[in-house]
Design a protein around this motif. Structure first.
Motif, mmCIF file in Angstrom:
data_model
loop_
_atom_site.group_PDB
_atom_site.id
_atom_site.type_symbol
_atom_site.label_atom_id
_atom_site.label_comp_id
_atom_site.label_asym_id
_atom_site.label_seq_id
_atom_site.Cartn_x
_atom_site.Cartn_y
_atom_site.Cartn_z
ATOM 1 N N ASN A 66 28.814 25.738 -13.178
ATOM 2 C CA ASN A 66 27.988 25.619 -11.975
ATOM 3 C C ASN A 66 28.811 25.228 -10.758
ATOM 4 O O ASN A 66 28.628 25.770 -9.668
ATOM 5 N N LYS A 69 30.839 28.249 -9.656
ATOM 6 C CA LYS A 69 30.008 29.220 -8.933
ATOM 7 C C LYS A 69 29.670 28.715 -7.541
ATOM 8 O O LYS A 69 29.651 29.500 -6.581
ATOM 9 N N ASP A 70 29.412 27.409 -7.408
ATOM 10 C CA ASP A 70 29.161 26.830 -6.088
ATOM 11 C C ASP A 70 30.384 26.996 -5.192
ATOM 12 O O ASP A 70 30.267 27.306 -4.010
ATOM 13 N N TYR A 71 31.568 26.786 -5.766
ATOM 14 C CA TYR A 71 32.806 26.936 -5.001
ATOM 15 C C TYR A 71 32.968 28.377 -4.513
ATOM 16 O O TYR A 71 33.370 28.613 -3.376
ATOM 17 N N LEU A 72 32.651 29.340 -5.377
ATOM 18 C CA LEU A 72 32.788 30.745 -4.990
ATOM 19 C C LEU A 72 31.835 31.117 -3.853
ATOM 20 O O LEU A 72 32.101 32.060 -3.111
ATOM 21 N N LYS A 73 30.745 30.387 -3.712
ATOM 22 C CA LYS A 73 29.787 30.641 -2.630
ATOM 23 C C LYS A 73 30.141 29.873 -1.357
ATOM 24 O O LYS A 73 29.546 30.118 -0.306
ATOM 25 N N SER A 74 31.083 28.952 -1.442
ATOM 26 C CA SER A 74 31.345 28.029 -0.338
ATOM 27 C C SER A 74 32.168 28.666 0.781
ATOM 28 O O SER A 74 32.879 29.653 0.604
ATOM 29 N N TRP A 75 32.093 28.025 1.937
ATOM 30 C CA TRP A 75 32.850 28.467 3.090
ATOM 31 C C TRP A 75 34.348 28.265 2.854
ATOM 32 O O TRP A 75 35.159 29.073 3.274
ATOM 33 N N TYR A 77 36.076 28.578 0.128
ATOM 34 C CA TYR A 77 36.607 29.677 -0.663
ATOM 35 C C TYR A 77 36.809 30.918 0.206
ATOM 36 O O TYR A 77 37.850 31.566 0.136
ATOM 37 N N ARG A 78 35.828 31.240 1.026
ATOM 38 C CA ARG A 78 35.963 32.431 1.880
ATOM 39 C C ARG A 78 37.111 32.256 2.868
ATOM 40 O O ARG A 78 37.835 33.201 3.168
#
Length: 172
Positions: A66, A69-75, A77-78
Motif C-alpha cells: 500500500n 502504491k501510494d508512493y507511485l501516485k505521489s508528486w 515520484y513524478r
C-alpha cells in the motif's frame, strides 16, 4: 503491545524481503528503504490496529504494498521520474562485470518493465515464495486470476527476452 526490542527483532527479520518487495514496485532502492522504514514506524505507532488473526508477515507485506502504491501516485515520484528523464546517465556498467550478473540484471530489468499487475504476482510467487492462495489473499483476487496472471507474465517475459544469447544462466 510491542516494545522497542521486539520491533528491532521484527525489523531484522522482515526488512530485507520488504525492501525487495518495495523495490519491485517503485524501482528505486532509496525510495524502497524509505517506504519500509515508514511501514515499521506506522506499525509501531498504530500497533493497536493489528489484530493477531493472521500472520504478521502478511500484514507488513500488505502495508508495504500500500505504501509503495501510494508512493507511485505521489508528486515526489513524478518529480523524480521527470528529473531522471532530463538528466543523462553519468556512469556506465563496468565491462568487467561477470556475465552471470549481467544476465540476472537483464532479467530483473525485464521484470521491472512488466505492467504492475503482472510484476506483483511474479514477485510474490517467485521472490517471496508465497503460494498461489497466499498471493490471491494479499491481492484480494481469485486464485484463478493469480494463475492466469502468472502464465501471462511468463509469456510476456519470454517474449521480452527472446533473441538474447544466454551464457551463464544456461550452464547452472
Amino acid at each position: 503491545m510491542i516494545n522497542i526490542n521486539d520491533l528491532k527483532t521484527l525489523m531484522l527479520q522482515f526488512t530485507e524481503p520488504l525492501i525487495r518487495l518495495a523495490y519491485y514496485y517503485v524501482k528505486d532502492l532509496q525510495a524502497a528503504e524509505d517506504i519500509v522504514q515508514e511501514v515499521f514506524i506506522k506499525f509501531y505507532h498504530n500497533q493497536n490496529s493489528y489484530e493477531e488473526r493472521g500472520e504478521l508477515k502478511a500484514f507488513l507485506t500488505t502495508m508495504t504494498v500500500n505504501k509503495s502504491k501510494d508512493y507511485l501516485k505521489s508528486w515526489t515520484y513524478r518529480k523524480v521520474q521527470l528529473q531522471n528523464k532530463l538528466s543523462t546517465p553519468t556512469s556506465k556498467r563496468n565491462t568487467d562485470e561477470l556475465v552471470r550478473k549481467d544476465e540476472q540484471a537483464i532479467i530483473g530489468e525485464a521484470i521491472l518493465e512488466l505492467p504492475l499487475k503482472h510484476r506483483e504476482v511474479l514477485i510474490y510467487f517467485y521472490f517471496n515464495e508465497m503460494t498461489i492462495g497466499e498471493v490471491a489473499h494479499i491481492l484480494s483476487i481469485p486464485e484463478g486470476t493469480v494463475k492466469t496472471r502468472l502464465r501471462r507474465s511468463k509469456e510476456l517475459l519470454r517474449n521480452q527476452l527472446k533473441g538474447i544469447e544466454w551464457e551463464a544462466l544456461l550452464n547452472e
